[in-house]
Design a protein around this motif. Structure first.
Motif, PDB file in Angstrom:
ATOM      1  N   GLN A  45       0.847  -1.187   0.000  1.00  9.44           N
ATOM      2  CA  GLN A  45       0.000   0.000   0.000  1.00  9.44           C
ATOM      3  C   GLN A  45       0.887   1.243   0.000  1.00  9.44           C
ATOM      4  N   LEU A  46       0.517   2.179  -0.843  1.00  5.01           N
ATOM      5  CA  LEU A  46       1.299   3.397  -0.940  1.00  5.01           C
ATOM      6  C   LEU A  46       1.011   4.279   0.260  1.00  5.01           C
ATOM      7  N   GLN A  47       2.077   4.819   0.837  1.00  2.00           N
ATOM      8  CA  GLN A  47       1.908   5.715   1.975  1.00  2.00           C
ATOM      9  C   GLN A  47       2.843   6.897   1.876  1.00  2.00           C
ATOM     10  N   LEU A  48       2.321   8.074   2.184  1.00  2.23           N
ATOM     11  CA  LEU A  48       3.130   9.279   2.314  1.00  2.23           C
ATOM     12  C   LEU A  48       2.781   9.875   3.671  1.00  2.23           C
ATOM     13  N   VAL A  49       3.777  10.140   4.475  1.00  2.00           N
ATOM     14  CA  VAL A  49       3.554  10.646   5.829  1.00  2.00           C
ATOM     15  C   VAL A  49       4.360  11.920   6.026  1.00  2.00           C
ATOM     16  N   GLU A  50       3.636  13.027   6.250  1.00  2.00           N
ATOM     17  CA  GLU A  50       4.287  14.312   6.487  1.00  2.00           C
ATOM     18  C   GLU A  50       4.593  14.496   7.972  1.00  2.00           C
ATOM     19  N   SER A  51       5.620  15.266   8.248  1.00  2.00           N
ATOM     20  CA  SER A  51       5.945  15.642   9.628  1.00  2.00           C
ATOM     21  C   SER A  51       6.718  16.953   9.591  1.00  2.00           C
ATOM     22  N   GLY A  52       6.863  17.553  10.769  1.00  2.00           N
ATOM     23  CA  GLY A  52       7.663  18.761  10.875  1.00  2.00           C
ATOM     24  C   GLY A  52       6.876  20.052  10.998  1.00  2.00           C
ATOM     25  N   GLY A  53       5.559  19.948  10.905  1.00  2.00           N
ATOM     26  CA  GLY A  53       4.762  21.155  11.067  1.00  2.00           C
ATOM     27  C   GLY A  53       4.796  21.656  12.504  1.00  2.00           C
ATOM     28  N   GLY A  54       4.270  22.853  12.710  1.00  2.00           N
ATOM     29  CA  GLY A  54       4.240  23.413  14.048  1.00  2.00           C
ATOM     30  C   GLY A  54       3.897  24.879  14.011  1.00  2.00           C
ATOM     31  N   VAL A  55       4.135  25.527  15.133  1.00  2.00           N
ATOM     32  CA  VAL A  55       3.870  26.958  15.267  1.00  2.00           C
ATOM     33  C   VAL A  55       5.201  27.683  15.305  1.00  2.00           C
ATOM     34  N   ALA A  57       7.856  11.214   4.284  1.00  2.00           N
ATOM     35  CA  ALA A  57       8.400   9.868   4.163  1.00  2.00           C
ATOM     36  C   ALA A  57       7.490   9.014   3.298  1.00  2.00           C
ATOM     37  N   THR A  58       8.071   8.352   2.314  1.00  2.00           N
ATOM     38  CA  THR A  58       7.292   7.507   1.413  1.00  2.00           C
ATOM     39  C   THR A  58       7.598   6.042   1.689  1.00  2.00           C
ATOM     40  N   SER A  59       6.606   5.209   1.545  1.00  2.00           N
ATOM     41  CA  SER A  59       6.800   3.776   1.754  1.00  2.00           C
ATOM     42  C   SER A  59       5.786   2.995   0.933  1.00  2.00           C
ATOM     43  N   GLY A  60       6.067   1.716   0.777  1.00  2.00           N
ATOM     44  CA  GLY A  60       5.120   0.841   0.106  1.00  2.00           C
ATOM     45  C   GLY A  60       5.313   0.761  -1.398  1.00  2.00           C
ATOM     46  N   PHE A  61       6.257   1.519  -1.963  1.00  2.00           N
ATOM     47  CA  PHE A  61       6.491   1.456  -3.394  1.00  2.00           C
ATOM     48  C   PHE A  61       7.890   1.977  -3.698  1.00  2.00           C
ATOM     49  N   THR A  62       8.405   1.581  -4.832  1.00  2.00           N
ATOM     50  CA  THR A  62       9.720   2.082  -5.229  1.00  2.00           C
ATOM     51  C   THR A  62       9.576   3.515  -5.727  1.00  2.00           C
ATOM     52  N   LEU A  63      10.668   4.178  -5.839  1.00  2.00           N
ATOM     53  CA  LEU A  63      10.656   5.588  -6.224  1.00  2.00           C
ATOM     54  C   LEU A  63      10.406   5.720  -7.717  1.00  2.00           C
ATOM     55  N   ASP A  64       9.226   5.283  -8.184  1.00  7.81           N
ATOM     56  CA  ASP A  64       8.942   5.367  -9.610  1.00  7.81           C
ATOM     57  C   ASP A  64       7.891   6.419  -9.916  1.00  7.81           C
ATOM     58  N   TYR A  65       7.700   7.353  -8.997  1.00  7.73           N
ATOM     59  CA  TYR A  65       6.789   8.450  -9.289  1.00  7.73           C
ATOM     60  C   TYR A  65       7.435   9.352 -10.327  1.00  7.73           C
ATOM     61  N   ARG A  75      15.199  16.080  -1.862  1.00  8.62           N
ATOM     62  CA  ARG A  75      14.838  14.695  -1.587  1.00  8.62           C
ATOM     63  C   ARG A  75      16.089  13.897  -1.271  1.00  8.62           C
ATOM     64  N   ASP A  76      15.910  12.863  -0.482  1.00  6.49           N
ATOM     65  CA  ASP A  76      16.968  11.917  -0.151  1.00  6.49           C
ATOM     66  C   ASP A  76      16.453  10.548  -0.556  1.00  6.49           C
ATOM     67  N   ASN A  77      16.870  10.084  -1.727  1.00  8.06           N
ATOM     68  CA  ASN A  77      16.353   8.822  -2.238  1.00  8.06           C
ATOM     69  C   ASN A  77      16.726   7.640  -1.336  1.00  8.06           C
ATOM     70  N   ALA A  78      17.886   7.710  -0.695  1.00  9.27           N
ATOM     71  CA  ALA A  78      18.304   6.616   0.181  1.00  9.27           C
ATOM     72  C   ALA A  78      17.364   6.469   1.368  1.00  9.27           C
ATOM     73  N   LYS A  79      16.778   7.598   1.793  1.00  9.28           N
ATOM     74  CA  LYS A  79      15.857   7.575   2.928  1.00  9.28           C
ATOM     75  C   LYS A  79      14.398   7.594   2.489  1.00  9.28           C
ATOM     76  N   ASN A  80      14.163   7.590   1.176  1.00  8.37           N
ATOM     77  CA  ASN A  80      12.785   7.676   0.666  1.00  8.37           C
ATOM     78  C   ASN A  80      12.030   8.845   1.290  1.00  8.37           C
ATOM     79  N   THR A  81      12.689   9.971   1.366  1.00 10.20           N
ATOM     80  CA  THR A  81      12.117  11.128   2.047  1.00 10.20           C
ATOM     81  C   THR A  81      12.327  12.389   1.224  1.00 10.20           C
TER      82      THR A  81
END
Length: 126
Positions: free
Chosen positions: A1-11, A23-31, A72-78
């Motif tokens: 399952q394809l997943q994209l998870v954002e983080s780092g927001g705040g005030v 962070a991306t997971s569940g698929f190779t970097l073929d976007y 982007r950091d392809n090694a970290k899928n991020t």
């Protein structure tokens, strides 16, 4: 399952900085394109920035050019969005998304991406 998870927001205070991560997971970097969108209350979703996978070229909305940097950091899928000199008008929920069909950037950045994260809130106080 394809997943994209954002983080780092705040005030943050106006003039400050934040770095968002996707962070991306569940698929190779073929976007074809990976990018950031944002939506403020009562406003339409806006394309902020993106990277084209094939050649690493980048796109920025005029409202953020010179202040935001996408990478982007392809090694970290991020993927990252470094946001500097933040303004009150940058307040929004920020989403990362991927486009897998190869649409032209201008068309895709109107919001026609295929997979989306859940968003992270960025609030800039003036």
């Amino acid at each position: 399952q394809l997943q994209l998870v954002e983080s780092g927001g705040g005030v943050v205070q106006a003039g400050g900085s934040l770095r968002l991560s996707c962070a991306t997971s569940g698929f190779t970097l073929d976007y074809k394109i990976i990018g950031w969108f944002r939506q403020a209350p009562g406003k339409e979703r806006e394309g902020v920035s993106c990277i084209v996978s094939a050649d690493g070229s980048t796109y920025y909305a005029a409202s953020v050019k010179g202040r935001f940097t996408i990478s982007r950091d392809n090694a970290k899928n991020t993927m990252y969005l470094e946001m500097n000199d933040l303004k009150a008008e940058d307040t929004a929920v920020y989403y990362c998304a991927t486009e897998v069909q190869g649409k032209p950037i201008i068309a895709a950045m109107r919001g026609d991406f295929d997979y989306w994260g859940q968003g992270t809130q960025v609030t800039v106080s003036s």
